[in-house]
Design a protein around this motif. Sequence first.
Motif, PDB file in Angstrom:
ATOM      1  N   GLY A 122       0.804  -1.184   0.000  1.00 27.85           N
ATOM      2  CA  GLY A 122       0.000   0.000   0.000  1.00 27.85           C
ATOM      3  C   GLY A 122       0.853   1.257   0.000  1.00 27.85           C
ATOM      4  N   THR A 123       0.201   2.365   0.164  1.00 27.96           N
ATOM      5  CA  THR A 123       0.885   3.654   0.193  1.00 27.96           C
ATOM      6  C   THR A 123       1.519   3.872   1.562  1.00 27.96           C
ATOM      7  N   ARG A 124       2.313   4.917   1.657  1.00 24.83           N
ATOM      8  CA  ARG A 124       2.939   5.258   2.941  1.00 24.83           C
ATOM      9  C   ARG A 124       1.874   5.617   3.980  1.00 24.83           C
ATOM     10  N   ALA A 125       0.799   6.258   3.547  1.00 23.53           N
ATOM     11  CA  ALA A 125      -0.285   6.588   4.475  1.00 23.53           C
ATOM     12  C   ALA A 125      -0.930   5.314   5.008  1.00 23.53           C
ATOM     13  N   ASP A 126      -1.087   4.299   4.134  1.00 23.00           N
ATOM     14  CA  ASP A 126      -1.629   3.015   4.587  1.00 23.00           C
ATOM     15  C   ASP A 126      -0.694   2.352   5.584  1.00 23.00           C
ATOM     16  N   LEU A 127       0.599   2.405   5.312  1.00 19.87           N
ATOM     17  CA  LEU A 127       1.573   1.805   6.223  1.00 19.87           C
ATOM     18  C   LEU A 127       1.576   2.527   7.573  1.00 19.87           C
ATOM     19  N   ARG A 128       1.402   3.835   7.534  1.00 20.47           N
ATOM     20  CA  ARG A 128       1.334   4.595   8.789  1.00 20.47           C
ATOM     21  C   ARG A 128       0.082   4.209   9.577  1.00 20.47           C
ATOM     22  N   SER A 129      -1.034   4.008   8.877  1.00 22.02           N
ATOM     23  CA  SER A 129      -2.260   3.556   9.543  1.00 22.02           C
ATOM     24  C   SER A 129      -2.070   2.173  10.152  1.00 22.02           C
ATOM     25  N   VAL A 130      -1.430   1.261   9.404  1.00 20.37           N
ATOM     26  CA  VAL A 130      -1.163  -0.082   9.917  1.00 20.37           C
ATOM     27  C   VAL A 130      -0.305   0.001  11.177  1.00 20.37           C
ATOM     28  N   ALA A 131       0.719   0.847  11.160  1.00 14.41           N
ATOM     29  CA  ALA A 131       1.589   0.993  12.334  1.00 14.41           C
ATOM     30  C   ALA A 131       0.822   1.567  13.522  1.00 14.41           C
ATOM     31  N   THR A 132      -0.050   2.526  13.276  1.00 14.66           N
ATOM     32  CA  THR A 132      -0.845   3.129  14.354  1.00 14.66           C
ATOM     33  C   THR A 132      -1.801   2.106  14.965  1.00 14.66           C
ATOM     34  N   TYR A 133      -2.517   1.388  14.121  1.00 11.42           N
ATOM     35  CA  TYR A 133      -3.470   0.395  14.617  1.00 11.42           C
ATOM     36  C   TYR A 133      -2.753  -0.765  15.309  1.00 11.42           C
ATOM     37  N   GLN A 134      -1.590  -1.134  14.781  1.00 11.39           N
ATOM     38  CA  GLN A 134      -0.831  -2.214  15.411  1.00 11.39           C
ATOM     39  C   GLN A 134      -0.384  -1.804  16.815  1.00 11.39           C
ATOM     40  N   ARG A 135       0.032  -0.584  16.966  1.00 15.04           N
ATOM     41  CA  ARG A 135       0.443  -0.102  18.284  1.00 15.04           C
ATOM     42  C   ARG A 135      -0.753  -0.163  19.251  1.00 15.04           C
ATOM     43  N   GLY A 136      -1.920   0.198  18.780  1.00  8.76           N
ATOM     44  CA  GLY A 136      -3.119   0.093  19.608  1.00  8.76           C
ATOM     45  C   GLY A 136      -3.398  -1.345  20.018  1.00  8.76           C
ATOM     46  N   ILE A 137      -3.221  -2.283  19.092  1.00  8.81           N
ATOM     47  CA  ILE A 137      -3.419  -3.701  19.401  1.00  8.81           C
ATOM     48  C   ILE A 137      -2.393  -4.176  20.416  1.00  8.81           C
ATOM     49  N   MET A 138      -1.149  -3.745  20.279  1.00  7.23           N
ATOM     50  CA  MET A 138      -0.108  -4.163  21.224  1.00  7.23           C
ATOM     51  C   MET A 138      -0.434  -3.672  22.643  1.00  7.23           C
ATOM     52  N   VAL A 139      -0.934  -2.458  22.750  1.00 14.71           N
ATOM     53  CA  VAL A 139      -1.322  -1.933  24.055  1.00 14.71           C
ATOM     54  C   VAL A 139      -2.502  -2.738  24.614  1.00 14.71           C
ATOM     55  N   CYS A 140      -3.458  -3.100  23.754  1.00 14.28           N
ATOM     56  CA  CYS A 140      -4.600  -3.906  24.204  1.00 14.28           C
ATOM     57  C   CYS A 140      -4.146  -5.286  24.688  1.00 14.28           C
ATOM     58  N   ILE A 141      -3.190  -5.899  23.993  1.00 16.22           N
ATOM     59  CA  ILE A 141      -2.676  -7.201  24.428  1.00 16.22           C
ATOM     60  C   ILE A 141      -2.016  -7.068  25.788  1.00 16.22           C
ATOM     61  N   LEU A 142      -1.207  -6.032  25.965  1.00 13.17           N
ATOM     62  CA  LEU A 142      -0.544  -5.803  27.248  1.00 13.17           C
ATOM     63  C   LEU A 142      -1.580  -5.582  28.365  1.00 13.17           C
ATOM     64  N   LEU A 143      -2.567  -4.754  28.102  1.00 10.41           N
ATOM     65  CA  LEU A 143      -3.612  -4.509  29.092  1.00 10.41           C
ATOM     66  C   LEU A 143      -4.433  -5.766  29.369  1.00 10.41           C
ATOM     67  N   TYR A 144      -4.626  -6.609  28.353  1.00 13.98           N
ATOM     68  CA  TYR A 144      -5.356  -7.854  28.525  1.00 13.98           C
ATOM     69  C   TYR A 144      -4.687  -8.717  29.587  1.00 13.98           C
TER      70      TYR A 144
END
Length: 122
Positions: free
Chosen positions: A1-23
């Motif tokens: 995808g585009t760089r904007a898509d990759l930035r979105s993937v990185a942002t959402y992935q960081r959110g998922i990582m925080v959710c896993i840690l909080l879980y």
Amino acid sequence: GTRADLRSVATYQRGIMVCILLYFIVIAMQAIIASQIEVPPLFRVLSGLAILANGVAGAVFVFLLSIKVYGPALGILLGILTLIPCLGLLALLRVNAKATNVLQQNGIKVGLLGANPATIPL
């Protein structure tokens, strides 16, 4: 995808990582509360609300990230699975692994809490 898509993937992935840690933190908190004989009901309610809030946040991040890396149909399915205990954690881990692969294939360094979205130029 585009760089904007990759930035979105990185942002959402960081959110998922925080959710896993909080879980894991909330599950440990639940185990501690369950082992205590006299725990005020307020602690049990707050613990339950924390699990619910984390589940909803995880579902949102999984939905958004799954749409980017898998497509809308699987994004909806994985988002719904995230709301089911234990299956939700598996969905979080699966989507996180796919996001890591996508980011690494595009030459982006992925650390413990995922890729830093600020390091991805637009």
